[in-house]
Design an enzyme around this catalytic site. Structure first.
Site, PDB file in Angstrom:
ATOM      1  N   ASP A 109      -4.526  -4.464   6.102  1.00  0.00           N
ATOM      2  CA  ASP A 109      -4.840  -5.422   5.049  1.00  0.00           C
ATOM      3  C   ASP A 109      -3.602  -6.274   4.768  1.00  0.00           C
ATOM      4  OD1 ASP A 109      -6.405  -6.641   3.137  1.00  0.00           O
ATOM      5  OD2 ASP A 109      -5.957  -5.163   1.584  1.00  0.00           O
ATOM      6  N   HIS A 148      -2.812  -1.341  -3.142  1.00  0.00           N
ATOM      7  CA  HIS A 148      -3.841  -0.313  -2.966  1.00  0.00           C
ATOM      8  C   HIS A 148      -3.442   0.898  -3.785  1.00  0.00           C
ATOM      9  CE1 HIS A 148      -4.562  -2.088   1.314  1.00  0.00           C
ATOM     10  NE2 HIS A 148      -5.017  -2.866   0.360  1.00  0.00           N
ATOM     11  N   SER A 187       0.867  -1.178   0.000  1.00  0.00           N
ATOM     12  CA  SER A 187       0.000   0.000   0.000  1.00  0.00           C
ATOM     13  C   SER A 187       0.906   1.230   0.000  1.00  0.00           C
ATOM     14  CB  SER A 187      -0.923  -0.071   1.213  1.00  0.00           C
ATOM     15  OG  SER A 187      -1.884   0.931   1.168  1.00  0.00           O
TER      16      SER A 187
END
Lengths: 281, 186
Positions: free
Chosen positions: B130, B36, B9
């Site tokens: 996540d 992401h 991310s």
């Protein structure tokens, strides 16, 4: 999350069919299992309780069916598609007397209204008939009202600008088109409301793609069915690409999700045109 | 087949770029990326990653067949699952998980299920949790989990969460990750 045994999945599908008339036999097993795992988790139930309750409780059964279906939709999701519709597809219809369009699996209707906005911009709104269907009556009720959560739709402004205010064939052109022409917002109340003149245009109807045929008895120039067939197995996908082919007018266009493609036997009956598929004779 | 899954991310983009630049054409394994993205930079990712890499990079279509040496980037706004013993990809628009779609947990858990012990999961810099459950799933399947050294991460939340969720096999700098992948022999 709990994993579900294969035999229990078979039993579940049988109960949904026998007690509710819903046939999930050609649903992609993987996504069906994923949805059921989520449902068990959300309902705090084990699989046996669920199966036994479903046999007796029709209300629960309807709720489970609604929760199995995926209802993601966005205003102008994937702006490149909408640009292609605006600049490549719709101009062909200026000389045609009327245009028939079907949104199959329309969910809460955000794409129905996105499309209506394009029609307005191109002066095609009046002569277009819009039909929209979904299996889930809750989402259809929301679609008819055209009232959404502002926060959940937070990306729409960006998508709207890309889809409507930028000409991909002429980057110097900037179209000034305030979104307030088509929607009202209340950020505090978390509301996004589609303007009244766009409501009551589309005919919304409950329809089961798997078991029912053409819901409106017309031939469609454009069918939207985006990110719906990814949840079905290859057999059912192929059947539905065949059904859509039958429902499309000559040279009609099928609009799928940008990461979907027609595989298998029916692929020969469509021609890929950029991000869309055109019916072949 | 062995598969490599990489999740990242905030702060992971330069690391992923370096990893892909360092791997040779005809790399023997498929790589799956779940990154992401900022909501307003939805497109141009494949192009940016491809600039320095010899590997073919795609945002796959639903039901796309997996080929070794190819890189599959989870498309914006879809979850990416690896299925059928690592030979096929399926996409979904189901609910966001950990505020994310694509979700690293989803891609990693599907990799654990489909590859079993023949999998390497790599988690890079990021600002949320996540990927932690996904790392645990990969580890529980008997496969290998590597996290980027938290000290090297631009944002360390994600790798720390994974290290809390499971016992990772390696805590590596990005250079070590690259040389691990170069020598990987499944």
């Amino acid at each position: 999350m709990e994993t579900i045994a294969e035999q229990d999945i078979i039993t579940l599908k049988k109960v949904l069919r026998d007690s509710g008339g819903y046939d999930f036999s050609n649903y992609s097993t993987k996504s069906f299992v994923r949805r059921m795992e989520k449902i068990l988790y959300d309902y705090k139930m084990d699989i046996y309780t669920l199966i036994n309750t479903l046999k007796l409780d029709n209300e629960l059964l309807e709720r489970v069916v609604k929760d199995i279906t995926v209802n993601t939709t966005e205003i102008f999701r994937d702006p490149a598609v909408w640009q292609a519709i605006k600049y490549r597809l719709l101009p062909k219809y200026h000389s045609q007397k009327e245009i028939n369009v079907w949104h199959a699996g329309c969910s809460i209707g955000m794409e129905v209204y996105s499309f209506e906005i394009l029609l307005c911009e191109l002066g095609l709104f009046e002569k277009t008939n819009i039909y929209a269907t979904d299996l889930n009556t809750d989402v259809l009720a929301t679609a008819e009202k055209g009232v959404y959560s502002y926060r959940n739709a937070s990306e729409f402004l960006d998508n709207y600008t890309k889809a409507l205010c930028v000409n991909p064939f002429n980057y110097e052109e900037r179209i000034s088109l305030p979104i307030s022409k088509y929607m009202d917002f209340d950020e505090k109340k978390d509301l996004l409301k589609i303007k009244p003149f766009l409501l009551n245009k589309a005919k919304f109807k409950k329809h089961n793609l798997v078991s029912e045929s053409n819901p409106f008895n017309v031939k469609y120039d454009i069918i939207f069915c985006r990110n719906v067939l990814i949840y079905f197995d290859q057999y059912l996908q192929n059947k539905l690409y065949g059904d859509f082919w039958d429902c499309l007018a000559e040279n009609g266009t099928l609009v799928l999700g940008i990461h979907e493609s027609i595989l298998g036997a029916m692929s020969a009956k469509y021609e890929k045109k950029g991000l869309m598929y055109q019916k072949k004779g | 087949m062995l598969g490599v899954v990489i999740g990242g991310s905030a702060g992971s983009f330069p690391i992923v770029t370096n990893i892909l630049a360092a791997l040779p054409k005809n790399y023997p394994y498929p790589l799956f990326l779940c990154l992401h993205r900022l909501k307003h930079v939805r497109t141009g990712f494949v192009e940016a990653l491809s600039l320095k890499s010899a590997l073919p990079i795609h945002e796959p279509h639903d039901r796309e067949q997996v080929l070794p040496g190819h890189v599959y980037l989870a498309p914006a706004n879809y979850h990416m699952y690896i299925t059928t013993s690592g030979t096929c990809i399926s996409l979904s628009t189901e609910e966001v998980v950990n505020h994310s779609r694509p979700s690293i947990d989803i891609t990693f858990c599907s990799a654990a299920k489909t590859f079993g012990s023949k999998c390497v999961g790599i988690l890079l810099s990021g600002a949320n949790k996540d990927g932690a459950l996904g790392c645990k799933a990969i580890k529980d399947a008997g496969a290998t989990v590597i996290v980027q050294a938290p000290d090297e991460c631009q944002v360390r939340t994600m790798t720390l969460a994974a290290m809390k969720a499971t016992t990772v096999d390696f805590v590596f700098s990005s250079h070590q990750i690259i040389s691990y992948l170069q020598k990987l022999n499944g």
